[in-house]
Design a protein around this motif. Structure first.
Motif, mmCIF file in Angstrom:
data_model
loop_
_atom_site.group_PDB
_atom_site.id
_atom_site.type_symbol
_atom_site.label_atom_id
_atom_site.label_comp_id
_atom_site.label_asym_id
_atom_site.label_seq_id
_atom_site.Cartn_x
_atom_site.Cartn_y
_atom_site.Cartn_z
ATOM 1 N N PRO A 114 0.802 -1.352 0.067
ATOM 2 C CA PRO A 114 -0.037 -0.082 -0.084
ATOM 3 C C PRO A 114 0.670 1.349 -0.039
ATOM 4 O O PRO A 114 1.885 1.375 0.606
ATOM 5 C CB PRO A 114 -0.835 -0.024 1.346
ATOM 6 C CG PRO A 114 -0.119 -1.108 2.207
ATOM 7 C CD PRO A 114 0.732 -2.160 1.090
ATOM 8 N N ARG A 117 -1.236 7.240 2.472
ATOM 9 C CA ARG A 117 -2.287 8.370 2.034
ATOM 10 C C ARG A 117 -2.090 9.491 2.400
ATOM 11 O O ARG A 117 -2.695 10.157 3.360
ATOM 12 C CB ARG A 117 -3.598 7.859 2.624
ATOM 13 C CG ARG A 117 -4.240 6.592 1.612
ATOM 14 C CD ARG A 117 -5.245 6.183 2.577
ATOM 15 N NE ARG A 117 -5.761 4.826 2.176
ATOM 16 C CZ ARG A 117 -6.529 3.898 3.001
ATOM 17 N NH1 ARG A 117 -6.891 4.351 3.978
ATOM 18 N NH2 ARG A 117 -6.618 2.671 2.761
ATOM 19 N N ASN A 144 -7.655 -0.270 -6.561
ATOM 20 C CA ASN A 144 -7.461 -0.227 -5.249
ATOM 21 C C ASN A 144 -6.884 -1.509 -4.587
ATOM 22 O O ASN A 144 -7.594 -2.546 -5.144
ATOM 23 C CB ASN A 144 -8.464 0.129 -4.406
ATOM 24 C CG ASN A 144 -9.799 -0.507 -4.635
ATOM 25 O OD1 ASN A 144 -10.209 -0.979 -5.703
ATOM 26 N ND2 ASN A 144 -10.275 -1.272 -3.291
ATOM 27 N N THR A 157 -8.336 9.824 3.599
ATOM 28 C CA THR A 157 -8.984 8.353 3.673
ATOM 29 C C THR A 157 -8.895 7.791 2.349
ATOM 30 O O THR A 157 -8.457 8.456 1.329
ATOM 31 C CB THR A 157 -10.729 8.566 3.674
ATOM 32 O OG1 THR A 157 -11.126 9.471 2.795
ATOM 33 C CG2 THR A 157 -10.788 9.495 5.079
ATOM 34 N N GLU A 158 -9.226 6.623 2.007
ATOM 35 C CA GLU A 158 -9.309 5.956 0.799
ATOM 36 C C GLU A 158 -9.949 6.587 -0.071
ATOM 37 O O GLU A 158 -9.372 6.854 -1.386
ATOM 38 C CB GLU A 158 -9.461 4.509 1.103
ATOM 39 C CG GLU A 158 -9.527 3.645 -0.082
ATOM 40 C CD GLU A 158 -8.347 3.072 -0.727
ATOM 41 O OE1 GLU A 158 -8.353 2.124 -1.585
ATOM 42 O OE2 GLU A 158 -7.167 3.482 -0.246
ATOM 43 N N ASN A 183 -10.028 -4.571 3.285
ATOM 44 C CA ASN A 183 -9.647 -3.390 4.104
ATOM 45 C C ASN A 183 -10.651 -3.286 5.269
ATOM 46 O O ASN A 183 -10.293 -2.401 6.250
ATOM 47 C CB ASN A 183 -9.382 -2.207 3.191
ATOM 48 C CG ASN A 183 -8.438 -2.524 2.132
ATOM 49 O OD1 ASN A 183 -7.426 -3.084 2.724
ATOM 50 N ND2 ASN A 183 -8.171 -1.605 1.565
ATOM 51 N N GLU A 189 -11.992 0.013 7.657
ATOM 52 C CA GLU A 189 -12.680 0.925 6.747
ATOM 53 C C GLU A 189 -13.823 0.403 6.445
ATOM 54 O O GLU A 189 -14.149 -0.657 5.692
ATOM 55 C CB GLU A 189 -11.661 1.167 5.769
ATOM 56 C CG GLU A 189 -10.184 1.756 6.105
ATOM 57 C CD GLU A 189 -9.047 1.817 4.959
ATOM 58 O OE1 GLU A 189 -9.520 1.343 3.993
ATOM 59 O OE2 GLU A 189 -8.253 2.281 5.306
ATOM 60 N N VAL A 194 -16.134 4.561 1.715
ATOM 61 C CA VAL A 194 -15.225 4.705 0.691
ATOM 62 C C VAL A 194 -15.963 4.850 -0.368
ATOM 63 O O VAL A 194 -15.663 5.934 -1.632
ATOM 64 C CB VAL A 194 -14.278 3.359 0.555
ATOM 65 C CG1 VAL A 194 -13.662 3.638 -0.763
ATOM 66 C CG2 VAL A 194 -13.413 3.225 1.646
#
Length: 426
Positions: A114, A117, A144, A157-158, A183, A189, A194
């Motif tokens: 990953p 962010r 993603n 955030t994502e 996730n 999350e 999202v």
């Protein structure tokens, strides 16, 4: 985005089954496994039937600190052109670190990791995406990924991260609903949150895949049936927008064709049951001007190198990371390496038998991958010849013969002496 319909990931192991499935509109093939001048006959037959083929890259590492490699981009472009593909896809991830930006040896993860962010990482990713878009003959969509670990000090955030990426670059999104579920379990999350933050009009297509939960950690295996929880996330997405394409992924433990057909039917039922709102016209995003990313690349390079070194070379965990979770990720990376080495060099697990996994774990514990998997196999064999030769005499001789046939140059040190002894004895 182009309408793709319902598809399945094409793999050589299930090529015949894929050709026999009803209602397949398109397939996705791992780009690095294809040679533009020698495409598999199965893919050629599918194309002749009007089935769209999309190359899916796994090695660009667009989320890494370095600009994307021109050769890898050219290879991906060549595959898109050879297949007549309407788009190509890759991942929002980094797969290597070290090198010139850190004045340290290059490290390979052998897996998708990953991206933090942060504003720095977003700035670098956007520039890398622009470079890739300029080099590719068709639109690019980015996926993603699933993650076992959290970066400390994240600023977005994502959903915010993906939304800003689209706004700045105009890139398409490949939303993997199985990764959203992963996730949720591993990082807490909420998939719905999202999705609420995503620019839904940018979705190019959707991935659906199976996994398994062990000890509170969800493993995105692509080797298990699609669970109800993942289909529920697909339904959540489909209640917001009708995705242009949905694809079933399966990479291991391939079931009979009728089971694949059943999973595809479950996806169709899920999509039909969803009732998305009437879409409002979306304003197309306007890519923003490139930024000065030099310092951001340097900071990101140092952070990613420290993390990858911890995961693959046994160095201390960087500050702010969850140590136990890093150890889970490190074991997962080593297991992935062992799996792929067993595929590219199947003679090694045959020679070592039940001791293959234990021997590879000992090798990988503090020896990061610095080249491709074939080089990793050679390095593993050298390690065994030099430091941990098999107890069985015939296995030692077989390993020495295998090395001699593939290594070319004479191995150094004790390995060379042992090789001469064993090959003479054979």
């Amino acid at each position: 985005m182009k309408h793709l319909g319902i598809g399945i990931g094409w793999r050589p192991e299930i090529a015949r089954a894929v050709e026999g499935l009803d209602g397949i509109d398109w397939v996705e093939a791992v780009a690095e496994n294809l040679c533009p001048g020698h495409l598999p006959d199965s893919l050629l037959r599918l194309r002749e039937r009007g089935v769209t083929v999309v190359p899916h890259g796994v090695s660009l590492g667009l989320g890494g600190a370095e600009p994307p490699d021109a050769g890898r981009l050219a290879d991906l472009a060549a595959r898109a052109e050879a297949l007549g593909s309407p788009l190509v896809s890759e991942h929002i991830a980094f797969v290597r670190a070290g090198g010139a930006l850190t004045a340290s040896p290059s490290l390979e993860a052998g897996h998708l990791l990953p991206v933090p962010r942060t504003r720095d990482a977003l700035r670098v990713l956007c520039e890398n995406v622009r470079i890739a878009q300029d080099a590719l003959p068709v639109p690019l969509a980015l996926e993603n990924i699933a993650a076992l670990i959290d970066w400390p000090g994240e600023e977005l955030t994502e959903g915010q991260f993906l939304s800003e990426l689209v706004e700045r670059t105009g890139v398409g999104l490949l939303i993997d609903v199985a990764n959203l579920h992963t996730n949720r379990v591993n990082r807490g999350e909420d998939p719905a949150k999202v999705l609420d933050e995503l620019p839904l009009e940018a979705i190019a297509y959707v991935h659906v895949a199976g996994g398994v939960e062990r000890d509170g950690v969800w493993h995105d295996t692509h080797a298990h049936p699609v669970p109800r929880e993942v289909l529920d996330v697909l339904a959540e997405l489909a209640s917001r927008v009708t995705p242009p394409g949905v694809l079933l992924e399966r990479d291991e433990a391939f079931p009979p064709a009728e089971e694949l057909a059943g999973e595809l039917d479950a996806i169709r039922v899920t999509l039909r049951a969803a009732k998305p709102p009437v879409p409002s016209p979306a304003e197309p995003g306007t890519p923003s001007a490139p930024e000065d990313v030099g310092r951001s690349r340097e900071r990101l390079a140092l952070a990613q190198t420290a993390l990858l070194s911890s995961l693959t070379a046994g160095t201390p965990a960087p500050a702010g990371f969850d140590g136990p979770r890093l150890r889970v990720q490190a074991r997962a990376l080593a297991a992935k390496r062992a799996d792929v080495v067993a595929k590219v060099a199947p003679e090694l697990p045959e020679i070592l038998g039940d001791g293959y996994r234990e021997a590879f774990a000992a090798y990988a514990k503090a020896r990061p991958m610095r080249g491709g998997y074939r080089q990793d196999a050679l390095n593993f064999a050298r390690f065994l010849l030099d430091a941990r030769p098999p107890a069985d005499a015939e296995a030692r001789r077989a390993l020495a013969r295998w090395w001699k046939e593939r290594a070319g140059a004479r191995p150094p040190g004790r390995a060379a002496r042992l090789l001469r002894t064993l090959t003479r004895a054979a």
